[in-house]
Design a protein around this motif. Structure first.
Motif, PDB file in Angstrom:
ATOM      1  N   GLY A 107      41.568  44.814  42.527  1.00 33.58           N
ATOM      2  CA  GLY A 107      40.286  44.543  41.884  1.00 33.58           C
ATOM      3  C   GLY A 107      40.483  44.053  40.455  1.00 33.58           C
ATOM      4  O   GLY A 107      39.836  43.101  40.007  1.00 33.58           O
ATOM      5  N   TRP A 108      41.388  44.718  39.728  1.00 38.48           N
ATOM      6  CA  TRP A 108      41.710  44.274  38.369  1.00 38.48           C
ATOM      7  C   TRP A 108      42.215  42.840  38.382  1.00 38.48           C
ATOM      8  O   TRP A 108      41.805  42.016  37.566  1.00 38.48           O
ATOM      9  CB  TRP A 108      42.805  45.171  37.773  1.00 38.48           C
TER      10      TRP A 108
ATOM     11  N   ALA B 184      41.709  40.530  40.645  1.00 34.95           N
ATOM     12  CA  ALA B 184      40.645  39.590  40.999  1.00 34.95           C
ATOM     13  C   ALA B 184      39.750  39.326  39.788  1.00 34.95           C
ATOM     14  O   ALA B 184      39.414  38.176  39.488  1.00 34.95           O
ATOM     15  CB  ALA B 184      39.826  40.142  42.159  1.00 34.95           C
ATOM     16  N   ALA B 185      39.369  40.404  39.080  1.00 40.82           N
ATOM     17  CA  ALA B 185      38.517  40.246  37.898  1.00 40.82           C
ATOM     18  C   ALA B 185      39.221  39.384  36.857  1.00 40.82           C
ATOM     19  O   ALA B 185      38.612  38.501  36.242  1.00 40.82           O
ATOM     20  CB  ALA B 185      38.163  41.609  37.314  1.00 40.82           C
TER      21      ALA B 185
ATOM     22  N   MET C 181      39.914  30.630  41.546  1.00 39.05           N
ATOM     23  CA  MET C 181      38.705  31.285  42.053  1.00 39.05           C
ATOM     24  C   MET C 181      38.907  31.748  43.505  1.00 39.05           C
ATOM     25  O   MET C 181      38.550  32.871  43.861  1.00 39.05           O
ATOM     26  CB  MET C 181      37.526  30.325  41.980  1.00 39.05           C
TER      27      MET C 181
ATOM     28  N   HIS D 155      34.868  49.754  47.574  1.00 38.92           N
ATOM     29  CA  HIS D 155      33.638  50.199  46.919  1.00 38.92           C
ATOM     30  C   HIS D 155      32.398  49.891  47.744  1.00 38.92           C
ATOM     31  O   HIS D 155      31.288  49.914  47.209  1.00 38.92           O
ATOM     32  CB  HIS D 155      33.536  49.573  45.528  1.00 38.92           C
TER      33      HIS D 155
ATOM     34  N   GLY E 173      40.382  39.957  45.856  1.00 36.99           N
ATOM     35  CA  GLY E 173      39.370  40.969  45.565  1.00 36.99           C
ATOM     36  C   GLY E 173      38.736  41.606  46.797  1.00 36.99           C
ATOM     37  O   GLY E 173      38.027  42.597  46.686  1.00 36.99           O
ATOM     38  N   LEU E 174      38.996  41.030  47.988  1.00 39.39           N
ATOM     39  CA  LEU E 174      38.346  41.545  49.205  1.00 39.39           C
ATOM     40  C   LEU E 174      38.532  43.047  49.389  1.00 39.39           C
ATOM     41  O   LEU E 174      37.583  43.779  49.675  1.00 39.39           O
ATOM     42  CB  LEU E 174      38.894  40.823  50.448  1.00 39.39           C
TER      43      LEU E 174
ATOM     44  N   PHE F 176      39.304  45.394  47.201  1.00 43.65           N
ATOM     45  CA  PHE F 176      38.614  46.168  46.177  1.00 43.65           C
ATOM     46  C   PHE F 176      37.126  46.317  46.523  1.00 43.65           C
ATOM     47  O   PHE F 176      36.561  47.415  46.465  1.00 43.65           O
ATOM     48  CB  PHE F 176      38.792  45.459  44.834  1.00 43.65           C
ATOM     49  N   VAL F 177      36.522  45.205  46.922  1.00 46.57           N
ATOM     50  CA  VAL F 177      35.101  45.235  47.265  1.00 46.57           C
ATOM     51  C   VAL F 177      34.888  46.110  48.497  1.00 46.57           C
ATOM     52  O   VAL F 177      33.925  46.873  48.583  1.00 46.57           O
ATOM     53  CB  VAL F 177      34.566  43.807  47.490  1.00 46.57           C
TER      54      VAL F 177
ATOM     55  N   GLY G 198      41.133  34.738  43.433  1.00 42.22           N
ATOM     56  CA  GLY G 198      40.398  35.923  42.993  1.00 42.22           C
ATOM     57  C   GLY G 198      39.540  36.477  44.117  1.00 42.22           C
ATOM     58  O   GLY G 198      39.468  37.691  44.333  1.00 42.22           O
ATOM     59  N   THR G 199      38.898  35.582  44.859  1.00 45.09           N
ATOM     60  CA  THR G 199      38.026  36.018  45.952  1.00 45.09           C
ATOM     61  C   THR G 199      38.827  36.750  47.023  1.00 45.09           C
ATOM     62  O   THR G 199      38.476  37.856  47.441  1.00 45.09           O
ATOM     63  CB  THR G 199      37.320  34.807  46.594  1.00 45.09           C
ATOM     64  N   LEU G 200      39.928  36.131  47.470  1.00 44.49           N
ATOM     65  CA  LEU G 200      40.681  36.730  48.580  1.00 44.49           C
ATOM     66  C   LEU G 200      41.375  38.017  48.142  1.00 44.49           C
ATOM     67  O   LEU G 200      41.368  39.014  48.865  1.00 44.49           O
ATOM     68  CB  LEU G 200      41.682  35.713  49.132  1.00 44.49           C
TER      69      LEU G 200
ATOM     70  N   ILE H 103      39.097  35.758  37.883  1.00 45.07           N
ATOM     71  CA  ILE H 103      37.779  35.144  37.695  1.00 45.07           C
ATOM     72  C   ILE H 103      37.548  34.877  36.202  1.00 45.07           C
ATOM     73  O   ILE H 103      37.031  33.825  35.816  1.00 45.07           O
ATOM     74  CB  ILE H 103      36.680  36.033  38.312  1.00 45.07           C
ATOM     75  N   MET H 104      37.982  35.808  35.354  1.00 41.52           N
ATOM     76  CA  MET H 104      37.850  35.596  33.908  1.00 41.52           C
ATOM     77  C   MET H 104      38.701  34.397  33.461  1.00 41.52           C
ATOM     78  O   MET H 104      38.283  33.591  32.622  1.00 41.52           O
ATOM     79  CB  MET H 104      38.313  36.856  33.160  1.00 41.52           C
TER      80      MET H 104
END
Lengths: 177, 438
Positions: free
Chosen positions: A27-28, A30-31, A66, A80, A73-74, A76-77, A69-71, A34-35
């Protein structure tokens, strides 16, 4: 039930804890990606409109970051419960049936993502072994952005397996897949 | 198998799978994989990662995380409450002024790239307790906020519109502008109903009027203006042709974060991480649905379902308004159950050729579709906004909130009818600013 569970919890949930930790880290990541995409786009605009120079590589690289980050981050999402779902059937069913349904849907999710991981890995491997590059001036070696497919789906698979184990062991009730 | 029969089979399977509680994106992948294996064999799955990656491989998509970061940084601040208070101090003398302020604040907050539930939460937290304290009927207090919150997906910048633009390859700039007049129309209808029903409830006598000094009226303005200025700047840069939506949104995202940090003192690392975490979660969720919906429509077209449905509908030769009514009915029902982004991604690519084939404007259709989605947001069983309001005011029953929202649903239906009678409501502004559509 809680006391009976707690005796074996440390051993039985260590896998889930480890996976949860990996998902947090992803998650970190991915964030951060994106930043970086935000900052890189701003840099591109600065170069183009303020310095009046041309930008060649940014657009393409920003898109790949991007997607990465999306893949990444999957998982992490997923941890949560951020992947939107419609739980009409589970709400309508009783708790027992809902749990059985959760086991079915979570197993199905594991299967689908495993398939994506397998073919994602093959696709990445193909790009790497054949030395594919993007057909732009930058000619990005495509195995780099495609790496996000096996990595992202791999992390997602781990988290889904951990969730399924939680449901099977009765830790999380009817956590959605 | 007949593609139409196959299409209905896919439809039923999709509904069943999505209602099972599986996440929308994985559900779409599951249905797609199932039908691809059954009709094209195991090898057809090889292409799935490529389709998935290809669907995300677009610079326009970048505007989604960017607008989400803008929204999340604004939502992390007191901006919503400030906006509401500022309006309330100006409108206190207007009859029903408080509910007007609330709706106005919703509309303005909607003009920041907030999601619909976020708008509800931001304005409702202040607005609902205040309205109840001053004797407004509970149904109006909650219904107005639930409905006002839905403006977030119609008034630009709207993530829903971006998704429509990407799914149908329509200009995002035009779509944004098309939402403005219908958005104002809806605000007007909402306000008219609120004033009327507050007046009709007869409780107005009990409402104390609070008067504010000019100083009090002006003091909140500077705190609200920076965000509004950024949004106006972003939209101006977009329409001035200075940069693409994704580029301006990236600058806007950075500026909103900086303003949140400086003006609203969002400086603790944990607070900053919360903004980044929430935006990451939301963008990943939406982008994954977009990717999965890409695989879904790949499956539909490789099994010739999309083409057959379009051909079948055009062969029916029904009156175009009957067709539009059927499409609306379908959208409302779909919106009852599915999140707007999912409906748009699944339905727009199939419906758009049918709708444009019948002579309707794709930009106009986007507005009609969006208002249909707004109805879904305040209707059971999954009306997100109802639950947000329920969370803010747990002592008001869901039933009261629902009944309070119903008249606002009627306002939305009226807006759809007006849009059908006067399509110019949606197309006039984009044509004026960007020149007539080709």
């Amino acid at each position: 039930m809680d006391s009976a569970m707690s005796r074996q919890q440390p051993a039985s949930r260590s896998f889930q804890h480890a996976v949860g930790w990996i998902s947090e880290v992803s998650g970190w990541l991915a964030a951060a990606m994106i930043m970086i995409a935000v900052l890189l786009t701003c840099q591109m605009i600065f170069v183009r409109y303020v310095l009046n120079a041309s930008t060649a590589w940014q657009t393409e690289v920003v898109i790949y970051i991007m997607i990465g980050g999306t893949l990444v981050g999957l998982a992490f999402v997923q941890k949560h419960r951020g992947h939107v779902n419609v739980d009409l059937l589970p709400l309508w069913l009783g708790p027992k049936a809902a749990r059985a349904l959760a086991i079915v849907t979570q197993s199905a999710a594991v299967l689908v993502i495993a398939v994506c991981l397998f073919h994602g890995f093959e696709f990445w491997h193909l790009a790497q072994s054949r030395g594919w590059t993007s057909d732009t001036v930058t000619a990005v070696p495509l195995w780099i952005p495609y790496l996000a497919l096996p990595v992202g789906f791999g992390l997602m698979l781990l988290q889904l397996v951990a969730d399924l184990l939680d449901t099977l062991q009765g830790h999380s009730g009817t956590g959605g897949a | 198998m007949d593609p139409l029969l196959l299409g209905s089979l896919v439809g039923v399977a999709t509904i069943l799978v999505l209602f099972s509680g599986i996440s929308v994106a994985i559900g779409l992948l599951l249905v797609s994989a199932g039908f691809l294996i059954a009709f094209d064999g195991m090898r057809s799955l090889e292409l799935v990662p490529e389709v998935l990656f290809g669907k995300l491989d677009s610079f326009a998509l970048l505007s989604i995380p960017m607008f989400i970061i803008m929204g999340a940084s604004i939502a992390s601040t007191r901006a919503g409450a400030d906006l509401y208070e500022a309006l309330e101090r100006w409108l206190t003398r207007v009859p029903g002024g408080l509910v007007i302020s609330n709706l106005g604040a919703c509309a303005l907050f909607a003009a920041m790239p907030g999601s619909s539930p976020a708008t509800c939460a931001a304005i409702g937290k202040m607005g609902i307790p205040e309205m109840r304290k001053r004797g407004y009927p509970e149904g109006i207090a909650t219904g107005s906020i639930a409905a006002g919150g839905t403006l977030g997906i119609l008034i630009p910048p709207s993530i829903t519109m971006i998704v429509y633009g990407i799914a149908t390859e329509t200009s995002i700039g035009r779509l944004f502008l098309a939402g403005v007049v219908p958005g104002l129309l809806l605000v007007g209808l909402f306000m008219a109903w609120s004033i009327y029903s507050t007046w009709a409830s007869g409780e107005r006598a009990a409402m104390p009027r609070i008067s504010y000094s000019w100083r009090e009226r002006f003091e909140l303005m500077p705190r609200v203006l920076p965000f509004l200025a950024i949004i106006v700047g972003v939209l101006y840069a977009m329409y001035g042709g200075i940069a693409t939506p994704s580029e301006t949104a990236a600058v806007g995202a950075l500026l909103c974060l900086v303003v949140a940090m400086i003006i609203y003192k969002l400086l603790q690392p944990s607070a900053l991480w919360a903004v980044l975490r929430d935006s990451t979660k939301e963008s990943v969720m939406i982008l994954f649905i977009i990717a999965a919906a890409g695989v879904f429509s790949y499956m539909l077209s490789s099994l010739f379902i999309t083409q057959s449905i379009a051909a079948w509908i055009s062969e029916l030769e029904v009156n175009r308004w009957v067709l539009m009514a059927a499409v609306n009915l379908f959208l409302i029902v779909a919106g009852f159950f599915l999140p707007p982004v999912a409906v748009i991604l699944m339905a727009a690519p199939i419906l758009l050729p049918v709708v444009t084939g019948a002579g309707f404007d794709p930009i106009w259709f986007a507005v009609v579709l969006t208002i249909n989605m707004e109805i879904g947001l305040i209707s059971p069983p999954v009306g997100l906004n109802l639950y947000v309001i329920n969370g803010i005011a747990p002592d008001i029953s869901l039933r009261t909130i629902l009944l309070g929202s119903l008249p606002f649903v009627a306002c939305m239906l009226i807006a759809i009818v007006l849009l059908c009678l006067l399509p110019g409501l949606a197309t006039w502004l984009p044509d004026l600013v960007m020149g007539p559509a080709l």
